[in-house]
Design a protein around this motif. Sequence first.
Motif, short mmCIF file in Angstrom:
data_model
loop_
_atom_site.label_atom_id
_atom_site.label_comp_id
_atom_site.label_asym_id
_atom_site.label_seq_id
_atom_site.Cartn_x
_atom_site.Cartn_y
_atom_site.Cartn_z
N MET A 186 5.19 -9.88 7.52
CA MET A 186 4.90 -9.46 5.94
C MET A 186 4.39 -10.81 5.31
N ASN A 187 5.19 -11.99 5.62
CA ASN A 187 4.68 -13.20 4.76
C ASN A 187 3.23 -13.39 4.87
N ASN A 188 2.79 -13.30 6.34
CA ASN A 188 1.53 -13.60 6.85
C ASN A 188 0.51 -12.70 5.93
N VAL A 189 0.63 -11.47 5.68
CA VAL A 189 0.07 -10.46 5.11
C VAL A 189 -0.16 -11.19 3.78
N ILE A 190 0.90 -11.24 2.96
CA ILE A 190 0.74 -11.91 1.77
C ILE A 190 0.18 -13.42 1.80
N ARG A 191 0.19 -14.02 2.85
CA ARG A 191 -0.50 -15.29 2.82
C ARG A 191 -1.91 -15.29 2.73
N PHE A 192 -2.21 -14.39 3.46
CA PHE A 192 -3.72 -13.92 3.60
C PHE A 192 -4.27 -13.48 2.17
N LEU A 193 -3.52 -12.84 1.56
CA LEU A 193 -3.89 -12.18 0.07
C LEU A 193 -3.89 -13.12 -0.80
N VAL A 194 -2.89 -14.06 -0.62
CA VAL A 194 -2.91 -15.29 -1.57
C VAL A 194 -4.15 -16.12 -1.31
N GLU A 195 -4.61 -16.38 0.04
CA GLU A 195 -5.71 -17.17 0.34
C GLU A 195 -6.85 -16.71 -0.26
N THR A 196 -7.19 -15.35 -0.14
CA THR A 196 -8.56 -14.57 -0.36
C THR A 196 -8.36 -14.42 -1.94
#
Length: 104
Positions: free
Chosen positions: A1-11
Amino acid sequence: MNNVIRFLVETSSLGLLVAIGLRSGNIAFKIGIGIIIPVIIILFWSHYMAPMSSARLTELARIIAEVLIFGSTTFLISLSFDWKVALTYIVIVVPNTILDHVLT
């Protein structure tokens, strides 16, 4: 789940930089912040920060780069939008970044 949030943060960081550039009345600022800076960040991130990159930076260097990128984005958000938007952004980014480095 953190990786999904991380991707959203980056984009979302890139999208916010583009939006900040577009909000400016100055054409140089529009091009610099709205186009050039996001492209540089994409190139830098894909070459030095991506998990599968052969040239990936050390943990400490990645943390420094993230503080510079996310911190600068927060500062520009506070100037261009509102401190509440910047606060919301940083409240999401900081725990996500900590978890990203602790969980990997």
